[in-house]
Design a protein around this motif. Structure first.
Motif, short mmCIF file in Angstrom:
data_model
loop_
_atom_site.label_atom_id
_atom_site.label_comp_id
_atom_site.label_asym_id
_atom_site.label_seq_id
_atom_site.Cartn_x
_atom_site.Cartn_y
_atom_site.Cartn_z
N LYS A 91 0.87 -1.22 0.07
CA LYS A 91 -0.01 0.14 0.04
C LYS A 91 0.91 1.36 0.00
O LYS A 91 0.46 2.23 -0.69
CB LYS A 91 -1.00 0.25 1.32
N HIS A 92 1.99 1.13 0.81
CA HIS A 92 2.87 2.42 0.68
C HIS A 92 3.38 2.60 -0.63
O HIS A 92 3.40 3.66 -1.29
CB HIS A 92 4.19 2.02 1.76
N VAL A 93 3.85 1.56 -1.41
CA VAL A 93 4.38 1.80 -3.00
C VAL A 93 3.16 2.27 -3.73
O VAL A 93 3.36 3.28 -4.71
CB VAL A 93 4.85 0.23 -3.34
N GLU A 94 1.99 2.02 -3.39
CA GLU A 94 0.78 2.14 -4.04
C GLU A 94 0.61 3.89 -4.07
O GLU A 94 0.48 4.64 -5.02
CB GLU A 94 -0.45 1.55 -3.81
N VAL A 95 0.96 4.33 -3.17
CA VAL A 95 0.70 5.55 -2.42
C VAL A 95 1.79 6.57 -3.46
O VAL A 95 1.63 7.49 -3.96
CB VAL A 95 0.60 5.84 -0.94
N LEU A 96 3.05 5.90 -3.19
CA LEU A 96 4.09 6.65 -3.69
C LEU A 96 3.87 6.69 -5.27
O LEU A 96 4.40 7.67 -5.82
CB LEU A 96 5.53 5.79 -3.64
N ILE A 97 3.63 5.39 -5.81
CA ILE A 97 3.12 5.54 -7.30
C ILE A 97 2.21 6.74 -7.64
O ILE A 97 2.42 7.48 -8.54
CB ILE A 97 2.43 4.35 -7.62
N ALA A 98 0.96 6.67 -6.65
CA ALA A 98 0.30 7.89 -7.09
C ALA A 98 0.90 9.11 -6.82
O ALA A 98 0.33 10.19 -7.74
CB ALA A 98 -1.03 7.64 -5.92
N ILE A 99 1.66 9.32 -5.93
CA ILE A 99 2.29 10.57 -5.88
C ILE A 99 3.16 10.82 -7.14
O ILE A 99 3.08 12.05 -7.55
CB ILE A 99 3.33 10.74 -4.52
N ALA A 100 3.96 9.89 -7.69
CA ALA A 100 4.56 10.26 -8.73
C ALA A 100 3.83 10.44 -10.12
O ALA A 100 4.04 11.45 -10.67
CB ALA A 100 5.58 9.19 -9.01
N GLY A 101 2.74 9.76 -10.09
CA GLY A 101 1.90 9.94 -11.20
C GLY A 101 1.05 11.27 -11.13
O GLY A 101 0.82 11.94 -12.26
N GLU A 102 0.52 11.71 -10.04
CA GLU A 102 -0.10 12.95 -10.02
C GLU A 102 0.81 14.27 -10.11
O GLU A 102 0.68 15.32 -10.49
CB GLU A 102 -0.52 13.33 -8.44
N THR A 103 2.30 14.06 -9.70
CA THR A 103 3.16 15.00 -9.94
C THR A 103 3.51 15.17 -11.46
O THR A 103 3.58 16.37 -11.94
CB THR A 103 4.37 14.71 -9.11
N ARG A 104 3.52 14.18 -12.00
CA ARG A 104 3.71 14.20 -13.38
C ARG A 104 2.44 14.84 -14.14
O ARG A 104 2.75 15.72 -15.17
CB ARG A 104 3.79 12.78 -14.22
N LEU A 105 1.32 14.36 -13.78
CA LEU A 105 -0.01 15.16 -14.40
C LEU A 105 0.28 16.56 -14.01
O LEU A 105 -0.21 17.40 -14.93
CB LEU A 105 -1.06 14.43 -13.98
N MET A 106 0.44 17.11 -12.82
CA MET A 106 0.50 18.50 -12.53
C MET A 106 1.72 19.25 -13.26
O MET A 106 1.17 20.21 -13.83
CB MET A 106 0.69 18.75 -11.06
N ARG A 107 2.64 18.50 -13.47
CA ARG A 107 3.83 19.33 -14.25
C ARG A 107 3.25 19.47 -15.74
O ARG A 107 3.51 20.45 -16.55
CB ARG A 107 5.02 18.42 -14.10
N ALA A 108 2.81 18.33 -16.21
CA ALA A 108 2.43 18.30 -17.68
C ALA A 108 1.12 19.45 -17.74
O ALA A 108 1.04 20.26 -19.10
CB ALA A 108 1.76 16.86 -18.05
N THR A 109 0.47 19.60 -16.99
CA THR A 109 -0.70 20.41 -16.78
C THR A 109 -0.35 21.65 -16.76
O THR A 109 -0.56 22.78 -17.73
CB THR A 109 -1.74 20.20 -15.84
N SER A 110 0.72 22.17 -16.21
CA SER A 110 1.28 23.41 -15.84
C SER A 110 2.00 23.98 -16.87
O SER A 110 2.25 25.15 -17.32
CB SER A 110 1.94 23.63 -14.50
N LEU A 111 2.58 23.00 -17.83
CA LEU A 111 3.28 23.20 -19.16
C LEU A 111 2.52 23.78 -19.92
O LEU A 111 2.76 24.74 -20.86
CB LEU A 111 4.24 22.08 -19.35
N HIS A 112 1.18 23.14 -19.98
CA HIS A 112 0.20 23.59 -21.07
C HIS A 112 -0.27 25.02 -20.67
O HIS A 112 -0.90 25.79 -21.70
CB HIS A 112 -0.87 22.53 -21.14
#
Length: 98
Positions: free
Chosen positions: A75-96
Motif C-alpha cells: 500500500k505504501h508503494v501504491e501511494v508513492l506511485i500515485a504521488i509520482a503519477g499526480e506529480t507528472r500530471l500536474m507538471r504536464a498541466t502546468s506546462l500547457h
C-alpha cells in the motif's frame, strides 16, 4: 509551509520503495488508483490530491519506521506511485498553461 514540489523533493524513502514506485508509475491510472486510495467518488484536482497523498504517505512512513503491525509495504508503494503519477500530471498541466 513548504510548497508541494518541495515536499515531494524532500521525500527520502528506502531505495526499494522508491524503485518500486518508479517502476509502477507508467501504469498509474488516476481514475482507478487515486479513487481507490482516497476513497472518493469525485476526484480532486492534482494539487489537492497531492496534498492528501503526501499526508497519507507521511502516516504510512511513520508506521514503517515504528514497525507497526498495520504497515503494508504494498500500500505504501501504491501511494508513492500515485504521488509520482499526480506529480507528472500536474507538471504536464502546468506546462500547457504557461
Amino acid at each position: 509551509m513548504l510548497d508541494i514540489y518541495a515536499r515531494i523533493r524532500n521525500l527520502k524513502r528506502p531505495n526499494l520503495l522508491a524503485r518500486a514506485a518508479r517502476f509502477g508509475v507508467d501504469d498509474y491510472r488516476r481514475d482507478i488508483h487515486l479513487r481507490r486510495i482516497l476513497k472518493l467518488e469525485t476526484l480532486p484536482r492534482n494539487a489537492e490530491a497531492l496534498i492528501n497523498l503526501l499526508d497519507i504517505e507521511t502516516e504510512m512512513d511513520a508506521a514503517r519506521v515504528n514497525r507497526s503491525g498495520s504497515y503494508s509495504p504494498s500500500k505504501h508503494v501504491e501511494v508513492l506511485i500515485a504521488i509520482a503519477g499526480e506529480t507528472r500530471l500536474m507538471r504536464a498541466t502546468s506546462l500547457h498553461l504557461s
